[in-house]
Write an enzyme that holds these catalytic residues in place. Structure first.
Site, short mmCIF file in Angstrom:
data_model
loop_
_atom_site.label_atom_id
_atom_site.label_comp_id
_atom_site.label_asym_id
_atom_site.label_seq_id
_atom_site.Cartn_x
_atom_site.Cartn_y
_atom_site.Cartn_z
N HIS A 17 1.02 -1.07 0.10
CA HIS A 17 0.09 -0.05 -0.22
C HIS A 17 0.99 1.22 -0.15
O HIS A 17 1.12 1.72 1.05
CB HIS A 17 -0.83 -0.12 1.14
N HIS A 205 -9.93 0.97 -0.06
CA HIS A 205 -9.79 1.71 1.28
C HIS A 205 -10.88 1.71 1.85
O HIS A 205 -12.02 2.11 1.63
CB HIS A 205 -9.33 3.21 0.75
N GLU A 208 -10.62 3.58 7.47
CA GLU A 208 -9.81 4.49 7.70
C GLU A 208 -10.52 5.91 8.18
O GLU A 208 -10.24 6.10 9.48
CB GLU A 208 -8.86 4.84 6.58
N ASP A 305 1.73 4.02 3.12
CA ASP A 305 0.85 4.77 2.60
C ASP A 305 1.32 5.91 1.43
O ASP A 305 1.26 5.83 0.27
CB ASP A 305 -0.14 5.23 3.77
#
Length: 364
Positions: A17, A205, A208, A305
């Site tokens: 990721h 995603h 989060e 990320d």
């Protein structure tokens, strides 16, 4: 550090990721910005790097994402995309990554006249150039593109078709990203149906900036094989105390489902702190539910990320977790084997990747 004399940087690692537009070198941004007369908030590499980190540390995913306005702006031509992709690969290899998946949203890189396919080709050209340069330096790395659609836009089917069109040309998976809350996976059912019919791997995603419903949507509307972040799955875990000396842990149905089916969590510790994704538990690495999920047997993976926004690398993320939770080499190896098992690669290549990790750790 996990073991006397062992460098985390030298250990073989897998990155799942990592966003292309979140991993630019500050020096490259300065050069590319000058070429298009784009004003920057800082003039030197160090000051620009500091600006990105400060802006991204807002406690809000929405504010965090605003930093990408600048990086995306300098990634609108064939040459700029190819350069950024090449340098991205080189930087991963220097960090000890032997397999990396680079995710990015082609629909955000069309303002200078590129088509979606031309944008993907440009990035692939850069990836291959990076792999060649890495090989000349005596290093080996394998890279796959993960093509991302923006969840607040309406091009997800078109982007899904793009990803499948390039499946034998460097693209290994599909993702949706962007502002999570208010934009559920269900909004992109047509794209996910298309991907499922074409047996194409999906990560989404979720968990989060939004909670359990978002994760549920990723799994059942998106048919996600992995969860991008997924850290808020910990909201479905209850920790109680039986008495002064004993505690108990109860998994809710969603957490149980994810753990029992070994659905990988693409956790990004520093980023999760910056965006407030772990605000329910605290604001320090020790508060991150990473170790809870790891100890309970979830298939957790460690990711960066956005290396620019977090001022980080995969080695640094592993070092931060080691410092916080006392991990040793066996733990770091287990985390890399989790990532290898979760890669969007054929089974045989995943097994080869796992063997390379085991050999690399054995020789550390």
């Amino acid at each position: 550090m996990p073991g006397s004399g062992v460098s985390i940087n030298a250990l073989p690692k897998v990155s799942l990721h990592d966003h292309l537009d979140g991993g630019l070198r500050p020096a490259t941004i300065i050069e590319l910005a000058e070429a298009i007369d784009l004003d920057l908030p800082a003039d030197t590499e160090n000051d620009l790097a500091d600006w990105f980190t400060a802006q991204a540390t807002s406690g809000s995913l929405v504010d965090y994402l605003k930093t990408f306005d600048l990086t995306v702006a300098v990634m609108q031509t064939h040459d700029s995309l190819a350069r950024v992709a090449r340098e991205f690969v080189e930087d991963l290899a220097l960090d000890g990554v032997i397999y990396g998946e680079i995710r990015w949203a082609p629909e955000q890189h069309l303002t200078a006249g590129l088509s979606l396919d031309q944008a993907v080709d440009a990035v692939q050209e850069g990836i291959e150039a990076g792999i060649d340069r890495v090989a000349q330096a005596g290093l080996v790395i394998k890279i796959g593109q993960v093509i991302t659609a923006m969840r607040h836009a309406d091009r997800s089917l078109e982007v899904a078709e793009l990803a499948v069109r390039h499946r034998d040309l460097g693209v290994v998976g599909f993702d949706i990203a962007g502002a999570e809350q208010g934009f559920p996976a269900a909004d992109h059912t047509e794209a996910f149906d298309f991907l499922a019919r074409n047996l194409f791997p999906v990560t989404v995603h979720a968990g989060e900036a939004d909670g359990l419903d978002s994760i549920r949507g990723a799994l059942f509307d998106g048919r996600a094989l992995r969860l991008g972040h997924g850290v808020r799955l910990a909201e479905d875990i209850e920790i109680g105390r039986e008495d002064q000396d004993n505690t108990y842990v109860t998994l809710g149905p969603l957490a149980q489902w994810v753990r029992d089916r070994e659905i990988p969590l693409e956790l990004s510790p520093s980023s999760n702190l910056q965006t407030g994704a772990i605000a329910a538990w605290g604001d320090d690495m020790l508060d991150h539910p990473f170790d809870l999920l790891y100890q309970l047997g979830f298939r957790v993976t460690v990711n960066t990320d956005n290396r620019l926004m977090s001022g980080t690398s995969l080695s640094r993320e592993l070092a931060l977790l080691t410092d916080a939770f006392g991990y040793d080499l066996d733990d770091l190896e287990a985390l890399q084997l989790n990532a290898a098992s979760s890669a969007f690669l054929p089974l045989e290549e995943r097994e080869e990747l796992a063997d390379a990790i085991v050999d690399g750790f054995a020789n550390a």
